[in-house]
Design an enzyme around this catalytic site. Structure first.
Site, PDB file in Angstrom:
ATOM      1  N   LYS A 199     -11.580   0.175   5.899  1.00  0.00           N
ATOM      2  CA  LYS A 199     -10.100   0.192   6.572  1.00  0.00           C
ATOM      3  C   LYS A 199     -10.415   0.714   7.904  1.00  0.00           C
ATOM      4  O   LYS A 199     -11.673   1.341   8.555  1.00  0.00           O
ATOM      5  CB  LYS A 199      -9.113   0.582   6.757  1.00  0.00           C
ATOM      6  CG  LYS A 199      -8.019   1.309   7.113  1.00  0.00           C
ATOM      7  CD  LYS A 199      -7.120   1.852   6.209  1.00  0.00           C
ATOM      8  CE  LYS A 199      -5.784   2.209   7.149  1.00  0.00           C
ATOM      9  NZ  LYS A 199      -5.034   2.961   5.875  1.00  0.00           N
TER      10      LYS A 199
ATOM     11  N   ARG B 298       1.597  10.191   1.010  1.00  0.00           N
ATOM     12  CA  ARG B 298       1.446  11.271   1.798  1.00  0.00           C
ATOM     13  C   ARG B 298       2.947  12.207   1.608  1.00  0.00           C
ATOM     14  O   ARG B 298       3.249  12.828   2.367  1.00  0.00           O
ATOM     15  CB  ARG B 298       2.595  10.554   3.265  1.00  0.00           C
ATOM     16  CG  ARG B 298       1.365   9.589   3.980  1.00  0.00           C
ATOM     17  CD  ARG B 298       2.229   8.939   4.600  1.00  0.00           C
ATOM     18  NE  ARG B 298       0.632   7.937   6.066  1.00  0.00           N
ATOM     19  CZ  ARG B 298       1.276   7.023   6.744  1.00  0.00           C
ATOM     20  NH1 ARG B 298       2.411   7.226   7.057  1.00  0.00           N
ATOM     21  NH2 ARG B 298       0.521   6.325   7.059  1.00  0.00           N
TER      22      ARG B 298
ATOM     23  N   GLU C 264       0.330  -1.397   0.195  1.00  0.00           N
ATOM     24  CA  GLU C 264      -0.158  -0.153   0.216  1.00  0.00           C
ATOM     25  C   GLU C 264       0.688   1.109   0.002  1.00  0.00           C
ATOM     26  O   GLU C 264       1.891   1.585   0.728  1.00  0.00           O
ATOM     27  CB  GLU C 264      -0.679   0.329   1.065  1.00  0.00           C
ATOM     28  CG  GLU C 264      -1.510   1.018   1.548  1.00  0.00           C
ATOM     29  CD  GLU C 264      -2.553   1.207   2.560  1.00  0.00           C
ATOM     30  OE1 GLU C 264      -2.762   2.472   2.982  1.00  0.00           O
ATOM     31  OE2 GLU C 264      -2.913   0.146   3.410  1.00  0.00           O
TER      32      GLU C 264
ATOM     33  N   THR D 261      -4.138   6.042   1.760  1.00  0.00           N
ATOM     34  CA  THR D 261      -4.018   7.706   2.246  1.00  0.00           C
ATOM     35  C   THR D 261      -4.478   8.435   1.214  1.00  0.00           C
ATOM     36  O   THR D 261      -4.313   9.709   0.996  1.00  0.00           O
ATOM     37  CB  THR D 261      -2.940   8.193   2.945  1.00  0.00           C
ATOM     38  OG1 THR D 261      -1.838   7.236   3.665  1.00  0.00           O
ATOM     39  CG2 THR D 261      -2.954   9.629   4.545  1.00  0.00           C
TER      40      THR D 261
END
Length: 346
Positions: A132, A48, A44, A72
């Protein structure tokens, strides 16, 4: 939807998803290779940093068989960039309706972050059954997941945040957890130092943390029932061990099984048994390494396989893997009880 199901099954089989933050796109290739060489062909890559899309592109081109997720993701624009770069799954830290709607409208598997019943309900309304749970430990951990799973039947959770080798097995043993996310196998310090061999070792260790193998017992072959009972009583009397009996074999303690009839799948000398937390995952990982299984040897329990034998023998011993569960042979404290149960006389 069939493609989505295949991706979810792949996530489940891996059991753990490395959560990666990359500052340089040129690190993406060596990092992906380290994960694959360690047996963990999944990642994953988080949005960021500004190089996330390029890093995903590099991994997708160099390792097309890798399970590649974008993490994210908080805007539809990021989701679009990620998919165009080669991401197969979009993962958000929270429930971002913009992201979810974009993915659902464009047939992209999306796993939104949900830490409350209201957020899970929103996901369900969009037709999603995997979410999640982040940050997991800070939001109540497995107890919170189990509580929500009791209400939202069929929804599975991917806890991330505070997951590490010490609590990984606890999470993965829950039927409501599809997999766990974590960054412990891909620490930023090792990535920046170029220690990709260290990351390979971390990935390998993570795989074995998922499988949690442990020795179960050794099986010793006997050709007749009489020979089998003669040997189990001799061993039990010598070392003062408790006994258990089944129609095909007997146990002396938990570590020695003595068969009372020949079996095709068991080696000429006997067999070695190993426990695992999840037999499906064990078969998946070992088949990825080229190990073959005797599919005719599968033993079912409660609707799923709980024992399977490898095809090849080792030094005359067959090897089987057994899933930990409540299906254990009956054990008696006294050998006379077993003798009476079996109708066997000295």
């Amino acid at each position: 939807m069939e493609k989505h199901q295949e991706l979810k099954e792949l996530i489940y089989h891996f059991g753990v998803l490395p959560v990666i933050k990359l500052d340089k796109a040129e690190d993406a290739g060596p990092l992906a290779k380290a994960l694959c060489d360690g047996g963990l062909a999944a990642a994953e890559v988080t949005f960021r940093t500004g190089c996330a899309a390029e890093a995903i592109r590099v991994i997708s081109q160099k390792f097309p068989d890798m399970l590649l997720c974008a993490g994210t993701v908080t805007t539809a624009g990021q989701a679009r960039q990620a998919v165009e770069a080669g991401a197969q799954v979009i993962i958000s830290p929270c429930f971002c309706e913009e992201v979810v709607r974009y993915c659902v409208d464009n047939d992209i598997l999306v796993i939104p972050g949900c830490t409350s019943p209201s957020e899970v309900q929103q996901a369900v309304e969009f037709g999603l059954d995997v979410v999640k749970f982040f940050p997991a430990e800070a939001n109540g951990g497995l107890k919170a997941i189990e509580a929500m799973a009791s209400v939202f039947k069929g929804v599975r959770f991917m806890p991330t945040g505070g997951i590490n080798p010490s609590n990984l097995s606890t999470y993965l043993r829950s039927p409501h957890v599809i997999a766990c996310g974590g960054s412990w196998m891909v620490p930023a310090a090792q990535i920046s130092a170029g220690d990709f061999d260290g990351i390979r070792k971390n990935a390998r260790a993570a795989v074995f943390s998922v499988l949690n193998f442990a020795f179960a017992h050794v099986g010793i072959n006997c050709d007749t029932v009489d020979e089998g009972y003669k040997n189990i009583f001799r061993l039990a009397d010598t070392f003062d061990l408790i006994l258990g009996d089944t129609p095909s074999s007997s146990y002396v303690g938990h570590e020695v099984e003595i068969t009372k009839q020949p079996f095709k799948v068991r080696g000429p000398h006997g067999h070695l048994g190993y426990f695992t937390d999840n037999l499906e995952r064990a078969v998946f990982y070992l088949e990825c390494k080229g190990i073959e299984f005797n599919k005719e040897s599968v033993k079912p329990y409660k609707g799923k396989m709980y024992v399977i034998y490898l095809k090849e023998f080792l030094a005359g011993f067959a090897i089987h893997i057994e899933e930990r569960n409540d299906h254990n042979p009956p054990l008696w404290e006294h050998r006379d009880d077993v003798k009476q149960h079996a109708g066997w006389v000295d």
